[in-house]
Structures are given as C-alpha cells and as structure tokens.
Write a protein that holds these residues in place. Sequence first.
Motif, PDB file in Angstrom:
ATOM      1  N   GLU A   1      -4.174 -20.245  17.653  1.00 40.17           N
ATOM      2  CA  GLU A   1      -4.629 -20.672  18.977  1.00 40.17           C
ATOM      3  C   GLU A   1      -3.515 -20.645  20.021  1.00 40.17           C
ATOM      4  O   GLU A   1      -3.746 -20.269  21.178  1.00 40.17           O
ATOM      5  N   GLU A   2      -2.311 -21.041  19.628  1.00 38.26           N
ATOM      6  CA  GLU A   2      -1.237 -21.193  20.610  1.00 38.26           C
ATOM      7  C   GLU A   2      -0.312 -19.978  20.696  1.00 38.26           C
ATOM      8  O   GLU A   2       0.265 -19.714  21.747  1.00 38.26           O
ATOM      9  N   LEU A   3      -0.162 -19.239  19.582  1.00 39.75           N
ATOM     10  CA  LEU A   3       0.755 -18.106  19.574  1.00 39.75           C
ATOM     11  C   LEU A   3       0.055 -16.775  19.297  1.00 39.75           C
ATOM     12  O   LEU A   3       0.710 -15.734  19.206  1.00 39.75           O
ATOM     13  N   ASP A   4      -1.281 -16.833  19.166  1.00 38.62           N
ATOM     14  CA  ASP A   4      -2.087 -15.626  18.964  1.00 38.62           C
ATOM     15  C   ASP A   4      -1.593 -14.818  17.776  1.00 38.62           C
ATOM     16  O   ASP A   4      -1.423 -13.609  17.840  1.00 38.62           O
ATOM     17  N   TYR A   5      -1.341 -15.515  16.665  1.00 35.84           N
ATOM     18  CA  TYR A   5      -0.800 -14.820  15.502  1.00 35.84           C
ATOM     19  C   TYR A   5      -1.312 -15.416  14.207  1.00 35.84           C
ATOM     20  O   TYR A   5      -1.412 -16.636  14.064  1.00 35.84           O
TER      21      TYR A   5
ATOM     22  N   LYS B   1      18.280 -24.273  25.112  1.00 34.13           N
ATOM     23  CA  LYS B   1      16.933 -24.310  25.700  1.00 34.13           C
ATOM     24  C   LYS B   1      15.846 -24.540  24.661  1.00 34.13           C
ATOM     25  O   LYS B   1      14.755 -25.015  24.984  1.00 34.13           O
ATOM     26  N   HIS B   2      16.124 -24.172  23.396  1.00 28.38           N
ATOM     27  CA  HIS B   2      15.125 -24.353  22.337  1.00 28.38           C
ATOM     28  C   HIS B   2      15.814 -24.240  20.986  1.00 28.38           C
ATOM     29  O   HIS B   2      16.531 -23.271  20.731  1.00 28.38           O
ATOM     30  N   LEU B   3      15.590 -25.224  20.126  1.00 31.20           N
ATOM     31  CA  LEU B   3      16.068 -25.188  18.746  1.00 31.20           C
ATOM     32  C   LEU B   3      14.855 -25.052  17.831  1.00 31.20           C
ATOM     33  O   LEU B   3      14.024 -25.963  17.742  1.00 31.20           O
ATOM     34  N   ALA B   4      14.734 -23.902  17.173  1.00 36.68           N
ATOM     35  CA  ALA B   4      13.741 -23.719  16.115  1.00 36.68           C
ATOM     36  C   ALA B   4      14.462 -23.880  14.784  1.00 36.68           C
ATOM     37  O   ALA B   4      15.636 -23.510  14.661  1.00 36.68           O
ATOM     38  N   TYR B   5      13.789 -24.436  13.797  1.00 38.80           N
ATOM     39  CA  TYR B   5      14.471 -24.705  12.526  1.00 38.80           C
ATOM     40  C   TYR B   5      13.488 -24.617  11.360  1.00 38.80           C
ATOM     41  O   TYR B   5      12.280 -24.842  11.515  1.00 38.80           O
TER      42      TYR B   5
ATOM     43  N   LEU C   1      15.635 -32.312  24.216  1.00 40.21           N
ATOM     44  CA  LEU C   1      15.968 -31.059  23.550  1.00 40.21           C
ATOM     45  C   LEU C   1      14.703 -30.497  22.911  1.00 40.21           C
ATOM     46  O   LEU C   1      14.173 -31.073  21.959  1.00 40.21           O
ATOM     47  N   PRO C   2      14.172 -29.368  23.399  1.00 44.03           N
ATOM     48  CA  PRO C   2      12.959 -28.795  22.792  1.00 44.03           C
ATOM     49  C   PRO C   2      13.240 -28.318  21.368  1.00 44.03           C
ATOM     50  O   PRO C   2      14.188 -27.562  21.135  1.00 44.03           O
ATOM     51  N   THR C   3      12.454 -28.789  20.415  1.00 41.55           N
ATOM     52  CA  THR C   3      12.628 -28.402  19.017  1.00 41.55           C
ATOM     53  C   THR C   3      11.285 -28.011  18.402  1.00 41.55           C
ATOM     54  O   THR C   3      10.252 -28.596  18.730  1.00 41.55           O
ATOM     55  N   THR C   4      11.324 -27.031  17.515  1.00 37.94           N
ATOM     56  CA  THR C   4      10.123 -26.618  16.778  1.00 37.94           C
ATOM     57  C   THR C   4      10.470 -26.451  15.314  1.00 37.94           C
ATOM     58  O   THR C   4      11.377 -25.693  14.962  1.00 37.94           O
TER      59      THR C   4
ATOM     60  N   ILE D   1       8.669 -22.199  24.077  1.00 37.32           N
ATOM     61  CA  ILE D   1       9.363 -23.492  24.136  1.00 37.32           C
ATOM     62  C   ILE D   1       8.346 -24.626  24.232  1.00 37.32           C
ATOM     63  O   ILE D   1       7.485 -24.614  25.121  1.00 37.32           O
ATOM     64  N   PRO D   2       8.409 -25.614  23.329  1.00 40.85           N
ATOM     65  CA  PRO D   2       7.434 -26.713  23.376  1.00 40.85           C
ATOM     66  C   PRO D   2       7.627 -27.605  24.596  1.00 40.85           C
ATOM     67  O   PRO D   2       8.742 -27.745  25.103  1.00 40.85           O
ATOM     68  N   THR D   3       6.544 -28.180  25.048  1.00 44.67           N
ATOM     69  CA  THR D   3       6.577 -29.100  26.184  1.00 44.67           C
ATOM     70  C   THR D   3       5.983 -30.444  25.764  1.00 44.67           C
ATOM     71  O   THR D   3       5.181 -30.510  24.833  1.00 44.67           O
ATOM     72  N   PRO D   4       6.375 -31.516  26.442  1.00 50.39           N
ATOM     73  CA  PRO D   4       5.836 -32.836  26.096  1.00 50.39           C
ATOM     74  C   PRO D   4       4.350 -32.946  26.424  1.00 50.39           C
ATOM     75  O   PRO D   4       3.849 -32.285  27.325  1.00 50.39           O
TER      76      PRO D   4
END
Length: 350
Positions: A323-327, A135-139, A187-190, A250-253
């Motif tokens: 802005e996006e993750l409040d961190y 569902k999500h690949l962070a790397y 494939l959602p990737t960040t 999870i990122p979106t297009p």
Amino acid sequence: MKILVTGTAGFIGSFLALKLIQRGDEVIGLDCINDYYDVNIKYGRLKRAGINTYNIEYNKIIQSDKYENYRFIKLNLEDRENLESLFKAEKFDKVCNLAAQAGVRYSLVNPYAYIDSNIVGFINILECSRHNDIKHLAYASSSSVYGLNESMPFSTSDNVDHPISLYAASKKGNELMAHTYSYLFNLPTTGLRFFTVYGPWGRPDMALFLFTKAILEERAIDVFNYGEMLRDFTYIDDIVEGITRVIDNIPTPNPNWSGKNPDPHSSKAPYKIYNIGNNNPVRLMDFISAIEEEIGKVATKNMLPLQAGDVPSTYANVDDLIEELDYKPNTPIKVGIKNFVSWYREFYNI
C-alpha cells in the motif's frame, strides 16, 4: 544521495551496495569482516564491487577499482571514536545499518557477540546519526522478533514481546532504541523485518547453503522439527528492492496516534516498521525437494526435533509494503534455488 551502508561484506549488504552504486548514489560500505563464517565469501562479495581485498586495513577507506562512487572501510560498529570521525568527515545523507551479529543458533552459545554488535554497535549508529543530521536511518530487524506469536501471517501490528532467542531480543531492542531516537531527536528511522533471505552469495549457516553442500557431497542433511516447518523464503533481489524503496521513503510522524488507532505501528515520531517477506510460506520438505530436483540427487535425511530458539513457521503480512511503497516480493522459490545452486557450483568450481 551519499549513503553509508554497514555490513557490505555481508549477504544483504553486498547486494544493496551494488544496487545503490549502480543507480548513481555515492556509497561508503562498512564491515568488520569477522570470521563468524568463511571470510572468503565475504572477500568475494567485496570483490564484486571492485574492492581490492589485499589492500584492506582497519579504519582505512579504500576506493573501488570498478565504481568511482563506491568506497569501503573496515570498521567495527563498537569502535565509537572512529565511527564518529567517519560520520563527521563524510557527511552522509542517509544510513542503512545492516551490520549485525546474525544467526539464532549461534546466540545460544555466544550471547556477548550479540550485545556487542547489535546493541552497543546500534547505539553508536543512532548517536552518530543524531549528531550528524542524517535524513533517514533504515536498519535491519528480523522476523525472529515475532517469537512465540502463532497468529499468521505475522503483522507489524502484532505483539512482539515474547522473543525466544537473544538474537531476536537484540533486534526488538533495536526497534525500541530507534523509536526513542525518532521521538526525542526527530531522527526518521525505519526498521526492516526480513523473512528468511536466500539466494546467490548467501550465508553458509543458512539452510539452502547447508542442504546444497551436503547433497553435492552425498552427506545426510539435518531436517529439524521432523520436517514440519514453514518458512517465508524471500529472494535476495526482492529484499534489496524493498530496502531501496524504504530508504527513499522517509517516515513522517502521525500526530493523531494515541495507541487506540487501527494503525498501531505508526507513531507520533517519524518511525516505521515494515515486513519484507515473500508472503508465501513454503513447506520445508518442498523446499528440500526443489533443491534435490535442481541438483539431481536425493538427500539422506536425519529427522530431528525442533532446535532451541527456532520457530515452526514464519509468514509475512506485507500489506504496508504494497500500500505504501507499491511493492510485493514475488520471485518463485524454484527460480531462487536454481540461481543459488548455479552460483554455488561456480564459486566452488563443482
């Protein structure tokens, strides 16, 4: 969630695994436990999570003695066949790939290690993720991708086409490979561009470890670029908090992306890049002074020119993270150094 975290005998991976385990995720950790640096530190990190390091065998899953929701496997990312079998058997929800051959300077003398782990290993992670409905690949990427860029602070919208080490080029390659898979296979990737991570259980080839060891042993320390360096030192807890938030997001297009948008780091693909840094660069000499103050000794200094592959300054723009993750990472440098020196004294019984 059921999450695969690669690189869990490593510095960042060991802390991330613990955080995910303690919040209730089911985690499988993976690491090849290579001897790039002292494996006793790697074994020590694994023991913190209840892994019996006397039972480690290649491609054998070990149950943690401490956490029922944690297991570990020793495996090379380059081992495509066994990696594919692991993905098929375990049916992960998400993956966080932190395994890599690290180090800028080492890439000058052993370039093939970076191609094997960071390129071949990463394509195997991408292929396994693509074929197993991840569902999500962070790397892990790196601030080193900014290379010759002198525009401060570094922004994810900056050009990163001028790397100055093979390590940096391999990380830029990971970002390009991930985007391709995000676009072609949805494939959602960040990607996570880390900035000079430090703290307890850190790597022996990093400045804080080298300086602390030398000062305690009353040896001279090597100070490159004659001390004219700025680094956005980021404490390990801040890094891990940022990674955790990214895994959950999870990122979106962006269907309106055209290349002309004011947000060039978005994409028509489910793809995202974040800087994770302290947003507060510190002069190297001030960093050294803080270590000296904590230890109670003044170091003899060998003032040397800038090393090949190094950049004089790093400074993270973390607006997207805020802005996006409040961190926003915020651990003060003196707190981080105090925690490291305390760990170092305990680990080495000093």
